[in-house]
Design a protein around this motif. Structure first.
Motif, short mmCIF file in Angstrom:
data_model
loop_
_atom_site.label_atom_id
_atom_site.label_comp_id
_atom_site.label_asym_id
_atom_site.label_seq_id
_atom_site.Cartn_x
_atom_site.Cartn_y
_atom_site.Cartn_z
N LEU A 1 -0.32 4.92 -0.58
CA LEU A 1 -1.48 5.02 0.44
C LEU A 1 -0.95 4.63 1.79
N PHE B 1 -11.60 8.98 7.14
CA PHE B 1 -10.93 7.53 6.88
C PHE B 1 -10.72 7.19 8.13
N ARG C 1 -0.25 6.84 4.09
CA ARG C 1 -1.20 7.63 5.20
C ARG C 1 -2.12 6.75 5.90
N GLU C 2 -2.98 5.95 4.65
CA GLU C 2 -4.07 5.23 5.20
C GLU C 2 -3.47 3.98 6.03
N TYR D 1 0.67 -1.29 -0.17
CA TYR D 1 -0.04 0.17 0.09
C TYR D 1 0.89 1.15 0.06
#
Length: 286
Positions: free
Chosen positions: A29, A114, A31-32, A24
């Motif tokens: 991604l 999120f 941060r996610e 990821y």
């Protein structure tokens, strides 16, 4: 792979979760992934704090994409009421965080949707009545007085495998129709593996407890024996609360007229407790 220690308890990251995190991050991604890890970490802090409050020893915590999996150090902590409180702590904190930051988001002037969504999914998904999810531990605690820990664990673990297969099927369906089902496939595989492993954890705790005493006996050459006298109707759970790692327990069983009915060893008590559940008495073990 060991990641950190929380209140003296080692935290291990599942290799597939680590691989997923790297993948990821390479896709931009990162941060996610950090948000997911933070949500799971807070979820496990709740479990750990409640475990310490209840006097339950946790051997280690493994971080998985759908939450964490705590391994109980001592099987004598498998009291249904304790297990329910311990299991519900994680989902309760996740749902509380989701609600709190949902309402605080406009005032903080930050995009926290999120983080809210992850906590909401983490809390609700873990309430499903299937091992190794927290809801599965609650389900096992509720039915174990009737069916015993071993059988209850098998039933809850089977439900976990069934849900995992549903996730896999849904993931393959999405992959075929929209090319977006990889997450469900990975979570389904990990959930299926963890559910299959869950059935072995009780036996693992039992064997580790006995091996510890055997190691003490081999090291010292002897081991003190603690002998108790109890009536046939005495709950096995109360007897096991008197056990300790430095001595071996033997129980002399008496009927109501104080006539001896026999002797039961510590190993027999443990096997009876795991097989027949927390309501079992000494009479049921003879």
């Amino acid at each position: 792979m060991k990641f950190a220690r929380l209140l003296g308890i080692p935290i291990r990251v599942n290799p597939l979760f680590l691989l997923l995190a790297i993948l990821y991050s390479c896709l931009g991604l990162g941060r996610e992934i950090i948000i997911i890890l933070a949500a799971v970490f807070l979820h496990e802090i709740a479990h750990t704090l409640v475990a310490l409050m209840l006097g339950i020893k946790v051997a280690e915590i493994e971080i998985l994409p759908f939450g964490g999996q705590a391994q109980i150090e001592d099987f004598t902590a498998l009291d249904p009421s304790k297990e329910i409180y311990l299991a519900l702590a994680g989902p309760a904190v996740s749902l509380l965080l989701a609600g709190l930051f949902y309402f605080l988001q406009p005032y903080l002037n930050l995009d926290l949707q999120f983080f809210v969504n992850i906590n909401l999914v983490l809390g609700l998904f873990n309430l499903l009545p299937a091992l190794p999810l927290d809801g599965g531990r609650v389900f096992r605690a509720l039915i174990s007085p009737l069916l015993g820990f071993k059988r209850s664990t098998k039933i809850a673990a089977f439900l976990g495998q069934f849900i995992a297969l549903l996730l896999l099927a849904y993931g393959f369906y999405l992959s075929y129709t929209r090319l977006t089902g990889a997450n469900y496939i990975v979570i389904g595989i990990l959930l299926f593996w963890a559910a299959r492993r869950e059935g072995k954890l009780l036996l693992y705790s039992f064997m580790r407890y006995l091996l510890h005493k055997k190691a003490e006996l081999a090291r010292k050459g002897f081991l003190s024996c603690n002998q108790l006298v109890a009536y046939t109707y005495t709950p096995v759970k109360e007897i096991l609360n008197a056990t300790g790692p430095s001595y071996y327990l033997v129980v002399v069983v008496l009927d109501e007229d104080h006539h001896p009915r026999g002797m039961i060893s510590e190993v027999e008590l443990i096997e009876c407790y795991l097989e027949k559940g927390p309501r079992v008495s000494l009479e049921d073990c003879q």
